[in-house]
Motif scaffolding. Structure first.
Motif, PDB file in Angstrom:
ATOM      1  N   ALA A   1      -0.391  -1.619  -3.299  1.00  0.00           N
ATOM      2  CA  ALA A   1      -0.009  -0.302  -3.802  1.00  0.00           C
ATOM      3  C   ALA A   1       1.229   0.215  -3.080  1.00  0.00           C
ATOM      4  N   ALA A   2       1.267   0.031  -1.762  1.00  0.00           N
ATOM      5  CA  ALA A   2       2.419   0.545  -0.997  1.00  0.00           C
ATOM      6  C   ALA A   2       3.707  -0.179  -1.369  1.00  0.00           C
ATOM      7  N   CYS A   3       3.599  -1.441  -1.710  1.00  0.00           N
ATOM      8  CA  CYS A   3       4.802  -2.218  -2.060  1.00  0.00           C
ATOM      9  C   CYS A   3       5.120  -2.130  -3.548  1.00  0.00           C
ATOM     10  N   GLY A   4       4.249  -1.513  -4.319  1.00  0.00           N
ATOM     11  CA  GLY A   4       4.458  -1.486  -5.759  1.00  0.00           C
ATOM     12  C   GLY A   4       4.304  -2.858  -6.394  1.00  0.00           C
ATOM     13  N   VAL A   5       3.423  -3.654  -5.824  1.00  0.00           N
ATOM     14  CA  VAL A   5       3.223  -5.030  -6.295  1.00  0.00           C
ATOM     15  C   VAL A   5       1.803  -5.147  -6.863  1.00  0.00           C
TER      16      VAL A   5
ATOM     17  N   THR B   1       7.393  -5.880  13.610  1.00  0.00           N
ATOM     18  CA  THR B   1       6.942  -4.831  12.695  1.00  0.00           C
ATOM     19  C   THR B   1       7.466  -5.141  11.307  1.00  0.00           C
ATOM     20  N   GLY B   2       6.932  -4.432  10.329  1.00  0.00           N
ATOM     21  CA  GLY B   2       7.367  -4.612   8.946  1.00  0.00           C
ATOM     22  C   GLY B   2       7.821  -3.286   8.372  1.00  0.00           C
ATOM     23  N   ALA B   3       8.620  -3.356   7.329  1.00  0.00           N
ATOM     24  CA  ALA B   3       9.129  -2.143   6.684  1.00  0.00           C
ATOM     25  C   ALA B   3       7.991  -1.342   6.064  1.00  0.00           C
ATOM     26  N   VAL B   4       6.998  -2.035   5.563  1.00  0.00           N
ATOM     27  CA  VAL B   4       5.844  -1.372   4.960  1.00  0.00           C
ATOM     28  C   VAL B   4       4.653  -1.546   5.887  1.00  0.00           C
ATOM     29  N   VAL B   5       3.985  -0.436   6.153  1.00  0.00           N
ATOM     30  CA  VAL B   5       2.826  -0.475   7.057  1.00  0.00           C
ATOM     31  C   VAL B   5       1.656   0.235   6.393  1.00  0.00           C
TER      32      VAL B   5
ATOM     33  N   HIS C   1       1.520  -5.099   8.502  1.00  0.00           N
ATOM     34  CA  HIS C   1       2.967  -4.897   8.371  1.00  0.00           C
ATOM     35  C   HIS C   1       3.486  -5.917   7.376  1.00  0.00           C
ATOM     36  N   ALA C   2       4.394  -5.462   6.490  1.00  0.00           N
ATOM     37  CA  ALA C   2       4.913  -6.394   5.489  1.00  0.00           C
ATOM     38  C   ALA C   2       6.370  -6.070   5.168  1.00  0.00           C
ATOM     39  N   THR C   3       7.020  -7.044   4.519  1.00  0.00           N
ATOM     40  CA  THR C   3       8.363  -6.800   3.982  1.00  0.00           C
ATOM     41  C   THR C   3       8.220  -5.934   2.733  1.00  0.00           C
ATOM     42  N   PRO C   4       9.305  -5.359   2.264  1.00  0.00           N
ATOM     43  CA  PRO C   4       9.207  -4.490   1.078  1.00  0.00           C
ATOM     44  C   PRO C   4       8.616  -5.180  -0.150  1.00  0.00           C
ATOM     45  N   ASP C   5       8.791  -6.510  -0.251  1.00  0.00           N
ATOM     46  CA  ASP C   5       8.191  -7.166  -1.417  1.00  0.00           C
ATOM     47  C   ASP C   5       6.832  -7.766  -1.107  1.00  0.00           C
ATOM     48  N   GLY C   6       6.252  -7.360   0.017  1.00  0.00           N
ATOM     49  CA  GLY C   6       4.841  -7.659   0.246  1.00  0.00           C
ATOM     50  C   GLY C   6       4.521  -8.896   1.051  1.00  0.00           C
ATOM     51  N   ALA C   7       5.466  -9.504   1.711  1.00  0.00           N
ATOM     52  CA  ALA C   7       5.126 -10.654   2.561  1.00  0.00           C
ATOM     53  C   ALA C   7       4.613 -10.151   3.908  1.00  0.00           C
ATOM     54  N   ILE C   8       3.458 -10.618   4.304  1.00  0.00           N
ATOM     55  CA  ILE C   8       2.860 -10.148   5.554  1.00  0.00           C
ATOM     56  C   ILE C   8       3.735 -10.558   6.735  1.00  0.00           C
ATOM     57  N   VAL C   9       3.999  -9.585   7.613  1.00  0.00           N
ATOM     58  CA  VAL C   9       4.781  -9.852   8.821  1.00  0.00           C
ATOM     59  C   VAL C   9       3.869  -9.901  10.044  1.00  0.00           C
TER      60      VAL C   9
END
Lengths: 298, 770, 162
Positions: B376-380, B171-175, B293-301
């Motif tokens: 948008a979710a990651c603010g990137v 899973t990732g921190a951002v979904v 699912h991604a890390t907080p800086d937007g890398a896809i997990v």
């Protein structure tokens, strides 16, 4: 099957008198589509009367005293979109410019559009707003019907067998007028909703006619009265607060349906928006519309 | 306008030039013969009776009233099919004529031959069919759920394929998740279906002139249905008025041949536009759920997805479309873990199959919409997140396959980004605003939005399919010069293969005079004109055949002159000893020998997927980035696309002008899907089988295109050139949707309406939310 | 009226006999007069592939009842320029600019472009788009077509300069 190409109105009326059930062919943009698609079966006993060569039908005349313009049924949408006609009836020119393509506009006639009387016909809201009178002629003579009495339903008219639409006469109004229509594409598209707004300055009336949102073209009479009553006629402006009510009244006058092109809800919304925008163009915030109709100069 | 340097030479032309097409003159003066322009003395007209019902039992067919009409010669039904009663590209599940059941509106029931098209129409109207109308299955989910009776002996699920890659529990921190809908698009080629069938005098063979994408595959299916050996069924390519996937399946081929053989006379058959909508397959409508699912800086997990495609009544190429769709779930991005479920259902809707993009269009709309949500979710920034995740050569894909193609994803993004934005809208030009001639908007009603899309697309066929191509090259001295004659069965559908084939021959052989032989089944298969494959495969075959001829030439000349053939090279129009003094024109060197070689070109083999969707199933990939600028009347929901900018990974532009043509044309089709094109079916019946209500972009809808060609030759491609036909139509659609969302955010100051744009085509009421 | 009529096409009279009178002009031009240049892609007037000139006006031949088009000059793509000798400047520009792919829309577009430039010698891009909106192309995306029209306008302008 037989095809007759009369060279004069008298000849056309004679043929229609003999064969009142004849199919009348003007520009072909309706009848030929039906023929090509096989939606209209043309039996061997059918007569088609082609009107493209009847010169009397292709003329329009201006009656300054009566402030009307009589448009022959054979006048094409290309003619209506061009000067000098466009300057006299700008809303009809605008509507004509939205009709099909250059090829279609060269062939499509106002008489044909009126005879077919589709609620989506682009010129029809303008005719309704300008109190159009339809002139019908047969061997026995001529009669006139106000457009509102002529169009009785979806593609249903009060034309009798053997009658030919020979002209449409519209009022020349002194005031702003305009046409707008909503379609999914930016050209060549059937109206999802259309509206014509025309102002009669001296008469202090506002006309609003709606297309594609009811079985017939609708005059939104309550909206019209409201606008006329609330407009600041001397300043040529309309209060912003009243605009929402005007749009609501206009939408309430329509009874659109859901179909494959759009939904009733969206069409209601379009009527509201188009009506308000047209009224804003006619009565801009600063007063006095940018482009008065040429008719004002008559 | 374009930044591309269109090659200098207009005539002749080698690889890299932009010579004009050899059939251009005939096409502009009206003498070019399309398949509909083939009159023949004594030919009768054919027409097809089609079902008006989406699902019904065929109780009885009475053809006697039709036969009684003067001028009607023959009426055929299922009982008259001498060979195999069904056909199909992957599974032969579609009847030549309905037998027992009709399964979609438009299914063929009978065919007639008569003296005049109007007589045919009357004959069709006179055929009396009795139906027992049944409840159509029109819900793809219901078909997949498995609790509805099968509408076909092969069942209601055309294919189920899943992918499990990496760690399914990651899973990732951002979904972010969303469900995306893609409507049914039609290829809408202008050149309507047309064929001329000429029976052999002995009635045991037939010659069919037809507009198609793959002559040999047509021949295979047609001969099976006719009960004839393939050698007795000869196909000739009639001029093709566009294809875009709608000519891969059989439409009128078998019917026309059956009528001609039954009649003993040639038969011409042409579809009307309304019939064309029914008579060919369409793009699969799809509903795609994705969760990134991604890390907080937007890398896809991890990516999870569920694809449901509606394949309609017959299988066509649905299983391959599904494969393409699900294997492109990740898009042009790295993805370490994936769980994907994919289904394509059989329903009583219009059959679906190949359309330019072939499943990747649908996947791309979903994954690009997701990338924007993720940004948008990651603010990137939306571009930064794409660059961050961009896949590179050597990375694995979610099938476990390693990406071996050249993959200039970041370069495509950067070059597209560098293209100038359009000027602001002219406030005094009402026709330029959304609504066009409808005059609906004033300047204050319009908001301008910008959106991005990036895509990856596989080239050639997949899952172990050996879609080879064949070409023949003949070189002979003639009239003091030399002439090359090329023969291939490659379907020219407008894309310009006939132009680059000659360019290849001129470059390899140094001979300007290149003739093209008739395109027919008199040579081996070229495979289908689809899957962006012909430049690579048929270009590769022509290249290989020309090189084989060149080798024969240098061996012959070397042997004659005592020069090691390895030293002999073509230089311009001359044959030269690279280490000596010998130089003479190729034409002279040939003497009176005819050099003649036929070569098959195969791409490297691929594999089927295992039950976890793992395997080296694709051949190669191409990439593209699109930026769309749109003006939106957010109150009425009307859209005007103002500009599309693109940078496309083409490997090598063999003919830059032709590449631009493919790019602009592909963008137009992607634009159509974004804002106006959709086949509307209600209760299983099509409601807009005409150009009145199936809207194609006009000149007023299509904006200027600015394009950059990214040329990094791919060493796997025979000429370094990748296919260019499909990439232009894939990521432009999500770019336009993203631009519409951007305009809405500006108008509203929030994302509420923007976030609801999850389907294409975007309808005005989707924007207004009324 | 009998079932025989005469059409005047590209400067030549053609007698059409034993025809079904419901045939549109597109069908008659192609199947009876052997002029296959005009194409049928919709038979509704929505695509412009059948565009011809009738009495000097640009129309869709599929919407013209052939038997009613008597005593009017009809011009098709075959009637443009000197037959066989050379293409018109519009036709050549289409080829040179890459405006031709499958070519099915091309005859109709060539007719429309000729008519546009005859009425407006210096059209803006917006005017070109508006005047060609009745001609659908599915292959090119119109970019090269608009370029072709602009090239002709420019070259005709430079020819007119002394």
């Amino acid at each position: 099957m037989s095809v007759v190409v009369p060279r004069s109105l008298a000849e056309a009326l004679t043929v229609l008198g003999e064969r009142p059930d004849a199919l009348v062919l003007a520009g072909g943009t309706d009848l030929m589509v039906e023929l090509n698609e096989g939606r209209r079966r043309v039996g061997d006993d059918v007569t088609v009367v082609a009107l493209s060569r009847v010169p009397e039908l292709r003329a329009w005349t201006l009656d300054r005293e009566a402030a009307t313009i009589r448009i022959g049924a054979g006048v094409t949408y290309a003619d209506l979109a061009a000067e000098p006609f466009a300057g006299l009836v700008p809303a009809l020119a605008q509507a004509a410019r939205t009709v099909g393509s250059p090829q279609i506009r060269n062939a499509a006639t106002i008489g044909g559009n009126v005879a077919t009387c589709s609620p989506a016909g682009d010129g029809l809201p303008v005719l309704a707003a300008l109190d159009a009178v339809v002139e019908l002629t047969d061997g026995a003579g001529t009669r006139e019907l106000p457009f509102a009495e002529f169009m009785v339903g979806v593609k249903r008219t009060a034309r009798r067998p053997g009658e030919l639409i020979t002209a449409v006469t519209v009022s020349l109004l002194n005031g702003w007028q305009g046409y707008a229509k909503v379609g999914v594409r930016n050209a060549m598209v059937i109206a999802i909703a259309g509206a014509c707004l025309a102002v009669d300055g001296p008469g202090r009336t506002v006309r609003l006619a709606l297309g594609s949102v009811a079985p017939t073209i609708v005059r939104a009479v309550e909206a019209e009265s409201f606008a006329a009553a609330r407009a600041d006629w001397s300043a040529g402006s309309f209060a912003g607060d009243d605009m929402a009510e005007f749009g609501r009244l206009a939408a309430a006058a329509s009874s659109p349906i859901d179909d494959h092109r759009s939904t009733a809800a969206y069409r209601h919304h379009c009527v509201d928006v188009l009506s308000r925008r047209l009224l804003t163009r006619a009565f801009p915030a600063g007063g006095s519309p940018r482009r008065p109709s040429r008719a004002a100069e008559l | 306008m374009t930044l591309v340097d269109i090659g200098r030479r207009a005539q002749g032309g080698r690889i890299g030039d932009s010579p004009t097409r050899p059939d251009g003159r005939a096409k502009v003066d009206g003498t070019f013969r399309f398949a509909s322009d083939l009159p023949m003395d004594g030919a009768a007209w054919g027409a097809t009776l089609r079902s008006p019902h989406p699902y019904a039992r065929l109780v009885a067919i009475n053809i006697a009233p039709a036969l009684a009409i003067p001028g009607v010669h023959v009426v055929l039904t299922a009982a008259d099919v001498p060979g195999r009663p069904t056909y199909g590209l992957i599974t032969a599940d579609q009847p030549v004529f309905a037998d027992g059941f009709v399964r979609f509106v438009g299914e063929a029931i009978a065919a007639v031959a008569a003296d005049h098209p109007e007589t045919c129409r009357r004959a069709l109207a006179a055929i009396d069919v009795t139906y027992e109308i049944l409840d159509p299955l029109i819900d793809a989910e219901a078909a997949i759920a498995g609790d509805t009776p099968p509408i076909h002996p092969d069942g209601n699920v055309l294919r189920a394929q899943h992918i499990r890659y990496g760690d399914p529990t990651a899973t990732g921190a951002v979904v972010v998740e969303g469900t995306y809908q893609i409507g049914m698009q039609d290829q809408a080629f202008l050149g309507l279906e047309a064929a001329l069938a000429v029976p052999d005098a002995d009635g045991a063979g037939v010659e069919l002139h037809v507009a198609t994408q793959w002559l040999h595959e047509d021949r295979k299916q047609v001969s099976a249905c006719l009960g004839l050996e393939e050698a007795r069924v000869r196909l000739v390519l009639g001029g093709v008025g566009g294809a875009f996937g709608a000519r891969e399946d059989i439409s009128l081929q078998v019917h026309t041949c059956l009528l001609a053989l039954a009649l003993g006379r040639p038969v011409r058959m042409h579809y009307s536009r309304a019939e064309s909508f029914l008579g060919h397959v369409h793009r699969h409508p799809a509903s795609i759920w994705m969760r990134h699912h991604a890390t907080p800086d937007g890398a896809i997990v991890k990516i999870e997805a569920r694809f449901v495609l509606d394949g309609g009544a017959y299988a066509s190429t649905s299983s391959a479309v599904l494969l393409n769709a699900i294997t492109h779930t990740q898009g042009p991005y790295r993805c370490p873990n994936a769980v994907v479920e994919g289904y394509v259902a059989r329903t009583n809707h219009l059959p679906c199959g190949a359309m330019r993009g072939f499943g990747v269009v649908q996947a791309c709309f979903a994954h690009e919409s997701q990338m924007d949500r993720l940004a948008a979710a990651c603010g990137v920034d939306p571009l930064a997140i794409r660059v961050r995740n961009a896949i590179a050569t050597g990375d694995p894909m979610i099938t476990g396959q390693i990406l071996e193609s050249v993959a200039p994803v970041v370069r495509c993004i950067r070059e597209a980004e560098a293209l100038a934005l359009p000027p602001p809208a002219d406030p005094d030009e009402p026709l330029a605003r959304p609504g066009g001639a409808g005059l609906t908007a004033d300047p204050q009603h319009v908001y301008r939005g910008v959106g991005w899309g990036v895509s990856m697309k596989n080239l050639m066929y997949s899952e172990g399919f050996d879609d080879y191509s064949t070409a023949r090259c003949r070189l002979v001295a003639v009239d003091g010069g030399a002439r090359v004659t090329l023969k291939f069965a490659t379907s020219e559908v407008g894309q310009g293969f006939v132009t680059i084939a000659a360019q290849i021959a001129r470059t390899i052989l140094g001979v300007d005079d290149v003739e093209l032989d008739r395109i027919d089944t008199g040579i081996g298969s070229a495979g289908s004109t689809s899957a962006s494959r012909q430049t690579w495969m048929s270009g590769g075959a022509v290249d290989a055949a020309c090189r084989a001829v060149r080798e024969d030439v240098v061996n012959a000349v070397g042997g004659r002159l005592g020069i090691d053939p390895l030293r002999l090279v073509v230089d311009g129009a001359d044959l030269v000893d690279s280490m000596g003094d010998y130089r003479e024109p190729v034409a002279v060197a040939l003497g009176d020998i005819t050099f003649d070689r036929t070569v098959e070109y195969h791409h490297r083999p691929t594999e089927e997927l295992d039950e976890d969707g793992q395997g080296n199933c694709h051949t190669a990939f191409a990439f593209a980035a699109h930026r769309a600028v749109v003006d939106v009347d957010t109150e009425l929901g009307l859209v005007k696309v103002v500009q599309v900018a693109t940078a496309q990974d083409v490997g090598r532009a063999l003919n830059p002008l032709s590449v631009i043509g493919q790019i602009e044309g592909g963008i137009a089709q992607g634009l159509g899907l974004a804002v106006m094109e959709e086949i509307v079916q209600i209760d299983g019946k099509i409601r807009n089988a005409s150009f009145t209500d199936y809207l194609l972009p006009t000149t007023v809808d299509m904006p200027p295109v600015v394009a950059a060609l990214v040329e990094e030759p791919d060493p796997q491609a025979p000429l370094g050139a990748k296919g260019v036909g499909e990439p232009p139509c894939i990521s432009v659609t999500p770019a336009i949707a993203a631009a519409i969302r951007d305009a809405l955010r500006q108008a509203d100051g929030n994302s509420t309406r923007a976030d609801r744009i999850t389907r294409v085509p975007v309808r005005p009421s989707d924007i207004t939310a009324t | 009226m009998s079932e025989q009529y005469r059409l005047h096409v590209n400067g030549v009279d053609h007698d059409v006999a034993d025809a079904w009178l419901g045939e549109n002009l597109l069908y008659v031009l192609r199947e009876r007069l052997g002029l296959y240049g005009a194409k049928g892609a919709c038979e509704q007037g929505e695509c412009g592939s059948c565009t011809v000139l009738v009495d000097g006006e640009l129309v869709c031949a599929c919407l013209v009842l052939a038997a009613s088009a008597i005593a009017q000059p009809i011009v098709t793509v075959e009637g443009l320029g000197e037959s066989g000798a050379r293409p018109t400047d519009v036709q050549q520009a289409f080829v040179d600019a890459g405006a031709v792919q499958c070519g099915f829309c091309t005859p109709g577009l060539v007719m429309a472009a000729h008519d546009l430039l005859a009425r407006n010698a210096d059209p803006t891009p917006t005017e070109i788009n508006e005047e060609l909106a009745g001609n659908i192309c599915r292959c090119t995306g119109y970019g090269r077509i608009v370029e072709a029209v602009q090239r002709v306008a420019v070259s005709r302008r430079s020819e007119r300069r002394p």
